[in-house]
Design a protein around this motif. Structure first.
Motif, PDB file in Angstrom:
ATOM      1  N   GLN A 150      25.751  54.382  -7.263  1.00 41.13           N
ATOM      2  CA  GLN A 150      24.585  53.565  -6.903  1.00 41.13           C
ATOM      3  C   GLN A 150      24.574  52.253  -7.676  1.00 41.13           C
ATOM      4  OE1 GLN A 150      21.396  56.318  -7.701  1.00 41.13           O
ATOM      5  NE2 GLN A 150      21.508  57.265  -5.650  1.00 41.13           N
ATOM      6  N   ASN A 151      24.899  52.315  -8.964  1.00 43.99           N
ATOM      7  CA  ASN A 151      24.953  51.084  -9.756  1.00 43.99           C
ATOM      8  C   ASN A 151      26.030  50.142  -9.228  1.00 43.99           C
ATOM      9  OD1 ASN A 151      22.922  52.062 -11.411  1.00 43.99           O
ATOM     10  ND2 ASN A 151      24.344  52.907 -12.930  1.00 43.99           N
ATOM     11  N   THR A 152      27.180  50.731  -8.867  1.00 43.50           N
ATOM     12  CA  THR A 152      28.265  49.910  -8.324  1.00 43.50           C
ATOM     13  C   THR A 152      27.858  49.255  -7.009  1.00 43.50           C
ATOM     14  OG1 THR A 152      29.901  51.363  -9.350  1.00 43.50           O
ATOM     15  CG2 THR A 152      30.669  49.923  -7.572  1.00 43.50           C
ATOM     16  N   LEU A 153      27.181  50.031  -6.162  1.00 43.58           N
ATOM     17  CA  LEU A 153      26.729  49.490  -4.878  1.00 43.58           C
ATOM     18  C   LEU A 153      25.707  48.376  -5.076  1.00 43.58           C
ATOM     19  CD1 LEU A 153      26.377  52.754  -2.741  1.00 43.58           C
ATOM     20  CD2 LEU A 153      28.126  50.985  -2.519  1.00 43.58           C
ATOM     21  N   ILE A 154      24.792  48.549  -6.015  1.00 45.80           N
ATOM     22  CA  ILE A 154      23.770  47.529  -6.278  1.00 45.80           C
ATOM     23  C   ILE A 154      24.410  46.241  -6.801  1.00 45.80           C
ATOM     24  CG2 ILE A 154      21.794  46.932  -7.737  1.00 45.80           C
ATOM     25  CD1 ILE A 154      20.960  49.886  -7.573  1.00 45.80           C
ATOM     26  N   VAL A 155      25.294  46.407  -7.796  1.00 48.79           N
ATOM     27  CA  VAL A 155      25.965  45.223  -8.357  1.00 48.79           C
ATOM     28  C   VAL A 155      26.821  44.544  -7.290  1.00 48.79           C
ATOM     29  CG1 VAL A 155      27.653  44.433 -10.044  1.00 48.79           C
ATOM     30  CG2 VAL A 155      25.915  46.109 -10.702  1.00 48.79           C
ATOM     31  N   GLY A 156      27.556  45.357  -6.530  1.00 47.24           N
ATOM     32  CA  GLY A 156      28.393  44.786  -5.472  1.00 47.24           C
ATOM     33  C   GLY A 156      27.558  44.094  -4.406  1.00 47.24           C
ATOM     34  N   PHE A 157      26.402  44.673  -4.084  1.00 46.40           N
ATOM     35  CA  PHE A 157      25.522  44.072  -3.076  1.00 46.40           C
ATOM     36  C   PHE A 157      25.020  42.705  -3.547  1.00 46.40           C
ATOM     37  CE2 PHE A 157      21.215  43.427  -1.394  1.00 46.40           C
ATOM     38  CZ  PHE A 157      21.477  43.470  -0.030  1.00 46.40           C
ATOM     39  N   ILE A 158      24.537  42.656  -4.792  1.00 49.17           N
ATOM     40  CA  ILE A 158      24.021  41.390  -5.328  1.00 49.17           C
ATOM     41  C   ILE A 158      25.133  40.345  -5.414  1.00 49.17           C
ATOM     42  CG2 ILE A 158      22.977  40.293  -7.347  1.00 49.17           C
ATOM     43  CD1 ILE A 158      21.519  42.927  -7.890  1.00 49.17           C
ATOM     44  N   ALA A 159      26.307  40.774  -5.919  1.00 48.37           N
ATOM     45  CA  ALA A 159      27.427  39.828  -6.035  1.00 48.37           C
ATOM     46  C   ALA A 159      27.869  39.340  -4.655  1.00 48.37           C
ATOM     47  CB  ALA A 159      28.590  40.498  -6.758  1.00 48.37           C
ATOM     48  N   SER A 160      27.867  40.249  -3.680  1.00 50.75           N
ATOM     49  CA  SER A 160      28.276  39.859  -2.326  1.00 50.75           C
ATOM     50  C   SER A 160      27.295  38.866  -1.717  1.00 50.75           C
ATOM     51  CB  SER A 160      28.378  41.099  -1.434  1.00 50.75           C
ATOM     52  OG  SER A 160      29.362  41.985  -1.925  1.00 50.75           O
ATOM     53  N   ILE A 161      25.991  39.064  -1.969  1.00 49.73           N
ATOM     54  CA  ILE A 161      24.987  38.139  -1.430  1.00 49.73           C
ATOM     55  C   ILE A 161      25.150  36.750  -2.048  1.00 49.73           C
ATOM     56  CG2 ILE A 161      22.527  37.665  -1.258  1.00 49.73           C
ATOM     57  CD1 ILE A 161      23.587  39.902   0.553  1.00 49.73           C
ATOM     58  N   ILE A 162      25.371  36.729  -3.370  1.00 48.28           N
ATOM     59  CA  ILE A 162      25.568  35.439  -4.047  1.00 48.28           C
ATOM     60  C   ILE A 162      26.820  34.742  -3.503  1.00 48.28           C
ATOM     61  CG2 ILE A 162      26.047  34.332  -6.255  1.00 48.28           C
ATOM     62  CD1 ILE A 162      24.366  36.534  -7.581  1.00 48.28           C
ATOM     63  N   LEU A 163      27.894  35.518  -3.365  1.00 48.56           N
ATOM     64  CA  LEU A 163      29.139  34.955  -2.840  1.00 48.56           C
ATOM     65  C   LEU A 163      28.952  34.481  -1.397  1.00 48.56           C
ATOM     66  CD1 LEU A 163      32.147  34.406  -3.304  1.00 48.56           C
ATOM     67  CD2 LEU A 163      32.616  36.724  -2.473  1.00 48.56           C
ATOM     68  N   THR A 164      28.194  35.243  -0.625  1.00 49.45           N
ATOM     69  CA  THR A 164      27.941  34.866   0.769  1.00 49.45           C
ATOM     70  C   THR A 164      27.133  33.573   0.847  1.00 49.45           C
ATOM     71  OG1 THR A 164      27.957  37.198   1.410  1.00 49.45           O
ATOM     72  CG2 THR A 164      26.978  35.644   2.963  1.00 49.45           C
ATOM     73  N   LEU A 165      26.128  33.434  -0.039  1.00 52.12           N
ATOM     74  CA  LEU A 165      25.343  32.200  -0.065  1.00 52.12           C
ATOM     75  C   LEU A 165      26.221  30.992  -0.363  1.00 52.12           C
ATOM     76  CD1 LEU A 165      22.043  33.256  -1.895  1.00 52.12           C
ATOM     77  CD2 LEU A 165      22.225  32.259   0.389  1.00 52.12           C
ATOM     78  N   VAL A 166      27.081  31.150  -1.371  1.00 50.07           N
ATOM     79  CA  VAL A 166      27.959  30.040  -1.743  1.00 50.07           C
ATOM     80  C   VAL A 166      28.938  29.727  -0.611  1.00 50.07           C
ATOM     81  CG1 VAL A 166      29.718  29.272  -3.363  1.00 50.07           C
ATOM     82  CG2 VAL A 166      27.738  30.551  -4.197  1.00 50.07           C
ATOM     83  N   ALA A 167      29.568  30.788  -0.077  1.00 50.72           N
ATOM     84  CA  ALA A 167      30.542  30.583   0.995  1.00 50.72           C
ATOM     85  C   ALA A 167      29.871  30.056   2.256  1.00 50.72           C
ATOM     86  CB  ALA A 167      31.266  31.887   1.294  1.00 50.72           C
ATOM     87  N   GLY A 168      28.666  30.602   2.555  1.00 53.85           N
ATOM     88  CA  GLY A 168      27.944  30.140   3.738  1.00 53.85           C
ATOM     89  C   GLY A 168      27.568  28.682   3.638  1.00 53.85           C
ATOM     90  N   ARG A 169      27.123  28.267   2.465  1.00 49.99           N
ATOM     91  CA  ARG A 169      26.771  26.859   2.273  1.00 49.99           C
ATOM     92  C   ARG A 169      27.997  25.962   2.431  1.00 49.99           C
ATOM     93  NH1 ARG A 169      22.597  23.983   0.413  1.00 49.99           N
ATOM     94  NH2 ARG A 169      22.989  22.040  -0.683  1.00 49.99           N
ATOM     95  N   PHE A 170      29.135  26.440   1.894  1.00 47.94           N
ATOM     96  CA  PHE A 170      30.357  25.643   1.992  1.00 47.94           C
ATOM     97  C   PHE A 170      30.817  25.514   3.445  1.00 47.94           C
ATOM     98  CE2 PHE A 170      35.018  25.765   2.301  1.00 47.94           C
ATOM     99  CZ  PHE A 170      35.323  24.541   1.716  1.00 47.94           C
ATOM    100  N   PHE A 171      30.875  26.652   4.139  1.00 48.79           N
ATOM    101  CA  PHE A 171      31.386  26.627   5.515  1.00 48.79           C
ATOM    102  C   PHE A 171      30.418  25.942   6.471  1.00 48.79           C
ATOM    103  CE2 PHE A 171      34.031  30.214   3.935  1.00 48.79           C
ATOM    104  CZ  PHE A 171      35.265  29.684   4.250  1.00 48.79           C
ATOM    105  N   SER A 172      29.094  26.112   6.237  1.00 45.33           N
ATOM    106  CA  SER A 172      28.138  25.411   7.104  1.00 45.33           C
ATOM    107  C   SER A 172      28.228  23.903   6.896  1.00 45.33           C
ATOM    108  CB  SER A 172      26.717  25.902   6.821  1.00 45.33           C
ATOM    109  OG  SER A 172      26.332  25.606   5.478  1.00 45.33           O
ATOM    110  N   LYS A 173      28.452  23.496   5.637  1.00 44.50           N
ATOM    111  CA  LYS A 173      28.627  22.075   5.373  1.00 44.50           C
ATOM    112  C   LYS A 173      29.882  21.551   6.049  1.00 44.50           C
ATOM    113  CE  LYS A 173      29.073  18.732   1.589  1.00 44.50           C
ATOM    114  NZ  LYS A 173      29.136  18.557   0.110  1.00 44.50           N
ATOM    115  N   LYS A 174      30.940  22.362   5.990  1.00 40.06           N
ATOM    116  CA  LYS A 174      32.198  21.953   6.621  1.00 40.06           C
ATOM    117  C   LYS A 174      32.057  21.921   8.143  1.00 40.06           C
ATOM    118  CE  LYS A 174      37.146  23.040   6.581  1.00 40.06           C
ATOM    119  NZ  LYS A 174      37.521  21.723   6.069  1.00 40.06           N
TER     120      LYS A 174
END
Length: 452
Positions: free
Chosen positions: A152-176
């Motif tokens: 559960q801890n791994t899933l929570i940490v992975g979920f939060i990290a994935s959301i942060i990474l998705t925000l960064v990647a989404g902002r980059f690709f939407s800008k592109k």
């Protein structure tokens, strides 16, 4: 909110929902699997302990000693079918706290499973050497629960990290992805009325943004053509107005320099009056030209009979020029009124028909124009023909341009608006106008309009 941010948030939200559902499924699946395995292991250990008691003859005190020295081991109790206690690992603790109701439930169902706080408990029937026993067991799956917590801890940490990474990647690709739009915005800001020749970049010419850029460039082409036409129109108007005004002013100034006879004054007034009439005619033509340039949705349309419009236009032409002759005839007999009825604006159509009749009479030595009406399944066609001087073949492509006057302008006065105005009116009514002409033989204008 900008599209780039909205797309980023939307993409992140969708990805987070999918990832959360995936994480919940993994957590639920692992939890169910762990619980099922521990129940089976708990039951197997209870059976092993019962066999030690019943088969090996291990004394209960020895089994209880083993239980007390073990860490986080299960607590096992063995009863006969009369609910008499045969063995209990920890009677002083008694985690399960067996009740008659529970024992009856085990007898009827054969096996029950339940929880006691964090511990799992099971009760089942055990058949041994022809006898039936009731066994209960309870224990906490500390190792399995720790693994579940780690998952559960791994899933929570992975979920939060994935959301942060998705925000960064989404902002980059939407800008592109939207960078062509930013380029378009920068280019559009540079486009003004003085540099309409500039165009926005069209990118790869394949995606939706490229389609938008292409459409926008097409709009700029139309605007540029419209501005150029407007500039040319204003220039031509200035020229057309300046000539008669200058003539009137010159004639009046000359008449004031020295005394003149009454006849001279009359001649001056007649010349000034002729130029004033030219200005009035030009003003009327310009007003009609402006009306014909309106959007179709802003002009009132109603059902009209073509023959009545032509008769009214003929009367208008003959009233203004008594020596003109206009004849109107049908090519065939038309019994259905709808075949000669169209949806149009009465005033503008009369202006268009009167212009064609007047042109036919004006450029013919006999001042005659013949109008022939023909109706087909979809359209009404009117031919305006004369036997005049005709139009040069090289000039035919230009006769519908505003203020254009061909070589035949020496034969009659005009301002070059009539045919351009007529074409606009016909197009405004979803019609078509064509011309055929031969020098010194005559001209035929064919007007085609859709009937009701």
């Amino acid at each position: 909110m900008k599209i780039r941010l909205r797309l980023t948030l939307l993409f992140t939200f969708l990805f987070a929902a999918i990832l959360l559902a995936f994480a919940l499924i993994i957590n639920f699946s692992y939890s169910e699997n762990r619980e099922e395995k521990f129940y089976k292991r708990l039951q197997q250990r209870a059976i092993t302990q019962a066999n030690l008691l019943l088969d090996a003859g291990v004394h209960p005190s020895v089994l209880q000693l083993i239980y007390r020295n073990a860490l986080n081991e299960e607590e096992v109790a063995v009863f006969d079918t009369a609910f008499n206690l045969i063995y209990h690992d920890g009677p002083d603790i008694d985690k399960v706290k067996e009740t008659p109701q529970m024992m009856n439930n085990i007898l009827h169902k054969g096996e029950i499973r339940f929880h006691i706080n964090r511990e799992q408990a099971v009760g089942f029937l055990y058949h041994h050497k022809g006898k039936t026993y009731i066994i209960t067991a309870a224990a906490a799956d500390e190792w399995g629960l720790r693994k579940l917590q780690n998952l559960q801890n791994t899933l929570i940490v992975g979920f939060i990290a994935s959301i942060i990474l998705t925000l960064v990647a989404g902002r980059f690709f939407s800008k592109k992805a939207l960078s062509p739009v930013s380029d378009m915005i920068e280019k559009v800001e540079d486009i003004t009325a003085t540099n309409l020749h500039l165009r926005v970049p069209e990118g790869n010419g394949k995606d939706e943004i490229a389609e938008l850029a292409i459409t926008f460039n097409h709009m700029l082409n139309r605007l540029e053509n419209s501005f150029e036409a407007q500039k040319q129109f204003v220039s031509n108007i200035s020229h057309e107005l300046r000539t008669p005004l200058a003539t009137i002013i010159t004639e009046l100034e000359l008449s004031t320099i020295k005394p003149r006879t009454a006849e001279d004054y009359k001649a001056t007034i007649a010349l000034a009056l002729a130029d004033a009439r030219k200005l009035a005619r030009l003003s009327n033509d310009l007003l009609d030209f402006a009306k014909a340039s309106y959007d179709q949705a802003e002009i009132t349309f109603k059902p009209l009979r073509v023959d009545e419009l032509l008769l009214d236009a003929r009367m208008q032409v003959i009233k203004a020029n008594s020596n003109y002759q206009v004849s109107i005839e049908f090519k065939e007999e038309i019994e259905n009124d709808e075949l000669i009825t169209l949806n149009g604006n009465e005033y503008l159509l009369k202006v268009a028909f009167a212009n064609l009749m007047e042109n036919g009479c004006k450029f013919s030595s006999n001042h005659q124009c013949k109008v022939t009406i023909h109706s087909t399944g979809k359209n009404i066609t009117a031919h305006f023909s004369d036997t005049g001087i005709g139009i040069d073949l090289n000039e035919l492509p230009h006769i519908f341009k505003a203020f254009y006057r061909g070589s035949n302008k020496t034969h009659a006065q005009g301002n070059g608006i009539g045919l351009s105005l007529t074409e606009r009116i016909i197009k405004l009514h979803n019609g078509h106008i064509a011309v055929q002409s031969q020098l010194q033989k005559g001209t035929v204008f064919a007007v085609q309009l859709p009937h009701l």
